[in-house]
Motif scaffolding. Structure first.
Motif, PDB file in Angstrom:
ATOM      1  N   GLN A  50      -8.794  -0.882   5.505  1.00  9.46           N
ATOM      2  CA  GLN A  50      -7.607  -0.229   4.938  1.00  9.46           C
ATOM      3  C   GLN A  50      -6.798   0.450   6.043  1.00  9.46           C
ATOM      4  N   TYR A  72      -2.943   0.129   7.387  1.00  7.22           N
ATOM      5  CA  TYR A  72      -2.085   1.316   7.420  1.00  7.22           C
ATOM      6  C   TYR A  72      -1.565   1.569   8.837  1.00  7.22           C
ATOM      7  N   GLY A  94       0.825  -1.187   0.000  1.00  5.72           N
ATOM      8  CA  GLY A  94       0.000   0.000   0.000  1.00  5.72           C
ATOM      9  C   GLY A  94       0.865   1.246   0.000  1.00  5.72           C
TER      10      GLY A  94
END
Length: 161
Positions: free
Chosen positions: A129, A133, A87
């Protein structure tokens, strides 16, 4: 980005606006600056001013270490075996020995009332997500993540995750 000392009578917001004017809006950008020339061309300057003049933006400007577009690879174990995830964290900075993460969202939210109504759904939509992260920089650096935010670019508002 060249940061000068804050003037005695200057508020944090005034300081942020002055630093923006001197470093970003003037387009005196150097490699690794807070905003690249391509980003500046893609985003209206008033949106940048709004971001960096916000309380979170002032903290970003004051951070000793800040990363933009920080690519990562993160390995996690699941019931089906190991997964390798990749990512890019839009922005993160270190404050008091802990990470603060910021993910820019272009989701159209038109006003504060709509934001109040949609914030829970936006948190839910982005939760998976943001968990990744959150874990990736902790695993890579051993430094904890203290705060994670969504920043709605068109409205200039943050949602704390």
């Amino acid at each position: 980005m060249k940061l000068e000392e804050r003037h005695y009578a200057e508020t944090a917001r005034e300081y942020a606006l002055r630093m923006l004017k001197e470093n970003i809006i003037s387009m005196e950008l150097k490699p690794g600056a807070m905003v690249s020339e391509n980003e500046l061309a893609a985003v209206h300057p008033r949106l940048l001013v709004r971001l960096f003049a916000s309380p979170l933006g002032v903290r970003m400007l004051a951070a000793g270490e800040l990363h933009r577009e920080w690519a990562f690879t993160y390995r996690r174990e699941t019931e089906d075996g190991a997964q390798l995830l990749q990512g890019v964290i839009d922005c993160c900075f270190i404050e008091n020995g802990q990470w603060v993460l910021l993910d820019y969202k272009t989701t159209r939210v038109e006003n504060a009332a709509e934001l109040a109504h949609r914030a829970p759904q936006l948190r839910k939509t982005c939760a998976a997500q943001m968990i990744i992260y959150h874990r990736a920089p902790e695993a890579a650096t051993g430094m904890p993540v203290r705060e994670t935010y969504l920043y709605l670019t068109n409205l200039g508002e943050t949602i704390r995750m």
